[in-house]
Design an enzyme around this catalytic site. Structure first.
Site, short mmCIF file in Angstrom:
data_model
loop_
_atom_site.label_atom_id
_atom_site.label_comp_id
_atom_site.label_asym_id
_atom_site.label_seq_id
_atom_site.Cartn_x
_atom_site.Cartn_y
_atom_site.Cartn_z
N ASP A 42 40.40 41.33 48.93
CA ASP A 42 40.11 41.33 47.51
C ASP A 42 38.64 40.94 47.31
O ASP A 42 38.12 40.06 48.01
CB ASP A 42 41.01 40.34 46.79
CG ASP A 42 40.85 40.39 45.28
OD1 ASP A 42 41.56 41.19 44.66
OD2 ASP A 42 40.01 39.64 44.74
N ILE A 43 37.96 41.62 46.38
CA ILE A 43 36.57 41.29 46.07
C ILE A 43 36.54 40.00 45.26
O ILE A 43 37.22 39.88 44.24
CB ILE A 43 35.90 42.42 45.28
CG1 ILE A 43 36.00 43.75 46.05
CG2 ILE A 43 34.43 42.09 45.01
CD1 ILE A 43 35.52 44.94 45.26
N GLU A 55 40.36 45.94 42.45
CA GLU A 55 39.41 45.47 43.44
C GLU A 55 40.09 45.03 44.74
O GLU A 55 39.50 44.35 45.56
CB GLU A 55 38.60 44.29 42.88
CG GLU A 55 39.38 43.02 42.66
CD GLU A 55 40.02 42.93 41.28
OE1 GLU A 55 40.23 41.80 40.81
OE2 GLU A 55 40.30 43.98 40.68
#
Length: 360
Positions: A232-233, A276
């Site tokens: 995950d960003i 994301e």
């Protein structure tokens, strides 16, 4: 679904080349059939002089050497390699030369192996469609005329109907065969494009959530051991809010490109899970190997810069990884990796967390 080594915009091209490889294997089988049968035919019915025998045996040796090289290229060389491309395409020209030589040595234009001409034309259409088929047709006709003059003794009146129909059939094979191959190739490419649109994420270039579900189910069905990674960003919403959604899209595109270049196709694939969030399947149980691979990706990610010259920013990602070494189902693996990803977030982000320990 396109196999994982062929991700990206070139997937359709790779699939097309794989279909070409199947046809090349078929052509190799045809060559291996014609070489011994032509030899038997020549030795039993057409061998007359020592010079004929020397010419034929020279052609025989050359043909066997070339076919051996072709077999190596088809079965051992990558489809994208220059060696593979040059070898297979040179085969069209060598098949043409072999056609002219063989019919010259086995009765001229009345040779029982004359239908090789049709295979030469279809082989050319495989790579150059209608244009290639028509050029090959013209070359075969010119070779045919040369054989008539040098072997048959010229155009005899009684043979004109046979020559006329031979020319007509050559032209028909060239036109019809070229059109069929061109149409089928276009249909094949369009089909591949539509399949990619359905299974790939347009923004990142990675395969999408649907493709991930298919891949993990297939891996489990084959009882493969693999590492599942959820990624995950970090603070992605903040990026969109502060720099705009175009900057967020640029980040997603860069991450997709980085995943494709960082994960060797033989070791696994990355997918866009949604928003994301990404998911990675690595076909290994070795935590250290997987950790090294993911940490190399993180280092390359840290080096990326986004934004403008006046306002640059960097990004980080968090990872949760688990190994399938028992009989876990897909839902259980995803839930476990997702929980580890959440733990990475809780520990401060920008880290990789395994089931029992973390690697900052």
């Amino acid at each position: 679904m396109c196999t994982m080594p062929y991700q990206g915009s070139d997937c359709t091209v790779h699939v097309t080349r794989r279909s070409d490889r199947i046809l090349e294997i078929a052509y190799c089988c045809v060559r291996w059939f014609f070489v011994p049968t032509s030899t038997i035919l020549f030795m039993k019915y057409y061998h007359q002089t020592t010079l004929d025998l020397i010419i034929f045996m020279s052609l025989f040796v050359f043909a066997v050497i070339y076919m051996g090289i072709t077999e190596f290229a088809i079965h051992r060389s990558p489809i994208d390699s220059a060696f593979y491309r040059y070898t297979t395409r040179t085969g069209v020209l060598l098949d043409y030369v072999a056609f002219v030589a063989i019919i010259s040595l086995t009765g001229g234009t009345q040779s029982p192996v004359y239908p090789i001409a049709y295979l030469v034309i279809l082989h050319a259409s495989l790579y150059w469609s209608l244009v290639g088929a028509m050029v090959a047709t013209l070359m075969v006709i010119l070779g045919y005329i040369g054989v008539v003059i040098t072997v048959d003794g010229g155009f005899m009146i009684e043979d004109l109907p046979r020559h006329f129909f031979n020319f007509a059939f050559l032209i028909m094979i060239g036109v019809i065969g070229g059109i069929i191959v061109a149409r089928e190739r276009k249909h094949f490419v369009e089909k591949g494009i539509f399949e990619n649109l359905a299974k790939k994420d347009y923004l990142t270039g990675l395969y999408n959530h649907r493709s991930f579900q298919e891949e993990i189910k297939e891996a489990i069905a084959k009882q493969q051991h693999f590492t599942l990674v959820m990624a995950d960003i970090d603070y992605f919403k903040r990026i969109n809010d502060q720099y705009g959604h175009q900057a967020g899209d640029a980040v997603l595109r860069s991450i997709g490109t980085l995943f494709e270049s960082s994960i060797p196709s033989e070791h696994g694939s990355a997918f866009r899970y949604g928003g994301e969030e990404f998911v990675i399947i690595l076909y290994t149980k070795d935590r250290h190997f997987a950790s090294d691979l993911l940490n190399q990706f993180r280092e390359r990610l840290h080096a990326l810069e986004f934004g403008t010259d006046e306002d640059k920013f960097h990004i980080t990602m968090s990872f949760g990884a688990t190994v399938r070494d028992k009989e876990q189902r897909a839902t259980e693996l995803v839930a476990a990796a997702d929980a580890l990803l959440y733990e990475a977030k809780e520990q401060g982000r920008d880290r990789l967390v395994w089931g029992s320990y973390s690697l900052p």
